[in-house]
Write a protein that holds these residues in place. Structure first.
Motif, PDB file in Angstrom:
ATOM      1  N   ALA A 200       0.858  -1.187   0.000  1.00 60.62           N
ATOM      2  CA  ALA A 200       0.000   0.000   0.000  1.00 60.62           C
ATOM      3  C   ALA A 200       0.892   1.235   0.000  1.00 60.62           C
ATOM      4  O   ALA A 200       1.745   1.396   0.869  1.00 60.62           O
ATOM      5  CB  ALA A 200      -0.915  -0.007   1.216  1.00 60.62           C
ATOM      6  N   ARG A 224      -8.647  -7.952  -7.235  1.00 61.84           N
ATOM      7  CA  ARG A 224      -9.216  -7.819  -5.888  1.00 61.84           C
ATOM      8  C   ARG A 224      -8.530  -8.816  -4.959  1.00 61.84           C
ATOM      9  O   ARG A 224      -8.277  -9.963  -5.327  1.00 61.84           O
ATOM     10  CB  ARG A 224     -10.714  -8.048  -5.920  1.00 61.84           C
ATOM     11  CG  ARG A 224     -11.452  -7.064  -6.816  1.00 61.84           C
ATOM     12  CD  ARG A 224     -12.909  -7.444  -6.979  1.00 61.84           C
ATOM     13  NE  ARG A 224     -13.664  -7.248  -5.745  1.00 61.84           N
ATOM     14  CZ  ARG A 224     -14.689  -7.992  -5.351  1.00 61.84           C
ATOM     15  NH1 ARG A 224     -15.068  -9.035  -6.097  1.00 61.84           N
ATOM     16  NH2 ARG A 224     -15.335  -7.730  -4.243  1.00 61.84           N
ATOM     17  N   ARG A 226      -8.374 -10.200  -0.771  1.00 57.74           N
ATOM     18  CA  ARG A 226      -8.933 -10.211   0.586  1.00 57.74           C
ATOM     19  C   ARG A 226      -7.774 -10.180   1.582  1.00 57.74           C
ATOM     20  O   ARG A 226      -6.903 -11.048   1.564  1.00 57.74           O
ATOM     21  CB  ARG A 226      -9.792 -11.458   0.819  1.00 57.74           C
ATOM     22  CG  ARG A 226     -10.577 -11.431   2.147  1.00 57.74           C
ATOM     23  CD  ARG A 226     -11.328 -12.740   2.366  1.00 57.74           C
ATOM     24  NE  ARG A 226     -12.221 -13.031   1.252  1.00 57.74           N
ATOM     25  CZ  ARG A 226     -13.456 -12.529   1.123  1.00 57.74           C
ATOM     26  NH1 ARG A 226     -13.917 -11.711   2.064  1.00 57.74           N
ATOM     27  NH2 ARG A 226     -14.196 -12.854   0.092  1.00 57.74           N
ATOM     28  N   THR A 227      -7.758  -9.172   2.425  1.00 53.54           N
ATOM     29  CA  THR A 227      -6.672  -9.029   3.394  1.00 53.54           C
ATOM     30  C   THR A 227      -6.848 -10.019   4.549  1.00 53.54           C
ATOM     31  O   THR A 227      -7.888 -10.677   4.672  1.00 53.54           O
ATOM     32  CB  THR A 227      -6.623  -7.598   3.947  1.00 53.54           C
ATOM     33  OG1 THR A 227      -7.797  -7.363   4.741  1.00 53.54           O
ATOM     34  CG2 THR A 227      -6.553  -6.573   2.819  1.00 53.54           C
ATOM     35  N   ARG A 231     -10.922  -7.654   4.919  1.00 53.12           N
ATOM     36  CA  ARG A 231     -11.290  -6.525   4.063  1.00 53.12           C
ATOM     37  C   ARG A 231     -10.893  -6.827   2.626  1.00 53.12           C
ATOM     38  O   ARG A 231      -9.852  -7.444   2.373  1.00 53.12           O
ATOM     39  CB  ARG A 231     -10.588  -5.265   4.560  1.00 53.12           C
ATOM     40  CG  ARG A 231     -10.910  -4.018   3.762  1.00 53.12           C
ATOM     41  CD  ARG A 231     -10.068  -2.860   4.237  1.00 53.12           C
ATOM     42  NE  ARG A 231     -10.220  -1.693   3.384  1.00 53.12           N
ATOM     43  CZ  ARG A 231      -9.416  -0.658   3.375  1.00 53.12           C
ATOM     44  NH1 ARG A 231      -8.355  -0.649   4.182  1.00 53.12           N
ATOM     45  NH2 ARG A 231      -9.629   0.368   2.576  1.00 53.12           N
ATOM     46  N   VAL A 233      -9.689  -5.294  -0.932  1.00 56.76           N
ATOM     47  CA  VAL A 233      -9.086  -4.105  -1.539  1.00 56.76           C
ATOM     48  C   VAL A 233      -8.818  -4.386  -3.018  1.00 56.76           C
ATOM     49  O   VAL A 233      -8.749  -5.541  -3.444  1.00 56.76           O
ATOM     50  CB  VAL A 233      -7.766  -3.718  -0.826  1.00 56.76           C
ATOM     51  CG1 VAL A 233      -8.026  -3.358   0.634  1.00 56.76           C
ATOM     52  CG2 VAL A 233      -6.738  -4.844  -0.938  1.00 56.76           C
ATOM     53  N   THR A 234      -8.675  -3.306  -3.778  1.00 55.47           N
ATOM     54  CA  THR A 234      -8.390  -3.417  -5.212  1.00 55.47           C
ATOM     55  C   THR A 234      -7.054  -2.755  -5.506  1.00 55.47           C
ATOM     56  O   THR A 234      -6.788  -1.652  -5.031  1.00 55.47           O
ATOM     57  CB  THR A 234      -9.488  -2.739  -6.048  1.00 55.47           C
ATOM     58  OG1 THR A 234     -10.745  -3.371  -5.765  1.00 55.47           O
ATOM     59  CG2 THR A 234      -9.194  -2.861  -7.535  1.00 55.47           C
ATOM     60  N   GLY A 235      -6.208  -3.456  -6.261  1.00 53.05           N
ATOM     61  CA  GLY A 235      -4.912  -2.906  -6.621  1.00 53.05           C
ATOM     62  C   GLY A 235      -4.486  -3.395  -7.988  1.00 53.05           C
ATOM     63  O   GLY A 235      -5.274  -4.010  -8.726  1.00 53.05           O
ATOM     64  N   VAL A 245      -1.306  -1.219  -4.095  1.00 53.08           N
ATOM     65  CA  VAL A 245      -2.527  -0.482  -3.786  1.00 53.08           C
ATOM     66  C   VAL A 245      -2.186   0.974  -3.540  1.00 53.08           C
ATOM     67  O   VAL A 245      -1.371   1.280  -2.666  1.00 53.08           O
ATOM     68  CB  VAL A 245      -3.249  -1.064  -2.545  1.00 53.08           C
ATOM     69  CG1 VAL A 245      -4.510  -0.276  -2.230  1.00 53.08           C
ATOM     70  CG2 VAL A 245      -3.563  -2.536  -2.743  1.00 53.08           C
ATOM     71  N   LEU A 247      -3.038   4.618  -2.221  1.00 48.09           N
ATOM     72  CA  LEU A 247      -3.912   5.230  -1.214  1.00 48.09           C
ATOM     73  C   LEU A 247      -4.069   6.717  -1.463  1.00 48.09           C
ATOM     74  O   LEU A 247      -3.198   7.345  -2.063  1.00 48.09           O
ATOM     75  CB  LEU A 247      -3.347   4.986   0.184  1.00 48.09           C
ATOM     76  CG  LEU A 247      -3.174   3.514   0.586  1.00 48.09           C
ATOM     77  CD1 LEU A 247      -2.538   3.427   1.960  1.00 48.09           C
ATOM     78  CD2 LEU A 247      -4.507   2.778   0.559  1.00 48.09           C
TER      79      LEU A 247
END
Length: 247
Positions: A200, A224, A226-227, A231, A233-235, A245, A247
């Motif tokens: 990130a 996509r 999954r952490t 959660r 997130v998309t990166g 990712v 921010l």
């Protein structure tokens, strides 16, 4: 923006309206009296078309540009015109086979037509060292560097062997053909379900973690993840089992 050069304006003033239209259409041979004015007018049109195309092509430093100016469709029936303005739309980048607009600003009837041009932009790129079939997985021996027309086809050219080695051709290429992003498959960095490293990145900082990919990670594509906390997130898939990712 004033779009006529002094030479262009003088040539327009010297040439009769009918001569101008005949010249644009590449019509019947001109008389000895008409030929000098027509030659000056032709040169003015070509110079302006080339200038417009070169200004708008915006080639990077070190790239060589060649511009070929064509002829209008001889089947067109255009009214005589005393002032013709060549133009390109604002922000338009003419590469490859394209057109310059010509519009009549002063005459019994206004008209707007398009003059074909070809803009060639030459620069270094990777090319195939021999004919390669579709499905070939590229190796260093398949590659060499050469100057190519970057504008000849769609798709960015590959310039670094690391961009090409290990990737699969989607179509046959001949020896000397430029290798482009459009004719190789995107590299797959990981599969859905793989554990990936998340990086990130924010202003002045970066944080790393892990997650599980929900979708296939193709080079440069959105994915996509999954952490560990659950959660999603998309990166961007940027490397072997790595997702960036912003921010």
């Amino acid at each position: 923006m004033k779009s006529t050069t002094p030479l262009f304006s003088r040539a327009l003033r010297r040439a009769a309206p009918a001569l101008l239209v005949a010249l644009l259409l590449g019509a019947a041979p001109l008389s000895a009296e008409e030929a000098p004015a027509a030659q000056a007018l032709a040169q003015a049109f070509e110079e302006r078309a080339r200038s417009l195309a070169l200004e708008s092509a915006r080639p990077a430093d070190g790239l060589r540009v060649e511009i070929e100016v064509g002829r209008l469709n001889p089947r067109l029936r255009l009214a005589p015109c005393e002032q013709v303005e060549p133009y390109l739309p604002n922000g338009f980048k003419p590469w490859g086979r394209t057109r310059v607009g010509l519009r009549c600003l002063s005459g019994p009837k206004r008209w707007n037509v398009y003059l074909p041009i070809t803009v060639k932009v030459f620069g270094p790129a990777l090319v195939a060292s021999s004919a390669l079939a579709a499905g070939t997985v590229l190796a260093e021996a398949d590659l060499q560097e050469a100057e190519v027309d970057l504008a000849a086809e769609h798709g960015a050219v590959l310039t670094d062997a690391q961009q090409a080695v290990g990737r699969t051709l989607t179509r046959m290429v001949s020896a000397g053909d430029a290798l482009r992003s459009s004719n190789v498959r995107a590299r797959q960095w990981f599969a859905a379900g793989d554990t990936v490293r998340l990086v990130a990145i924010g202003t002045g900082f970066s944080v790393e973690g892990q997650g599980r990919a929900i979708s296939v990670g193709l080079d440069g594509s959105q994915v996509r993840v999954r952490t560990e906390s659950g959660r999603i997130v998309t990166g961007l898939a940027t490397g072997e089992r790595e997702v960036e990712v912003r921010l």
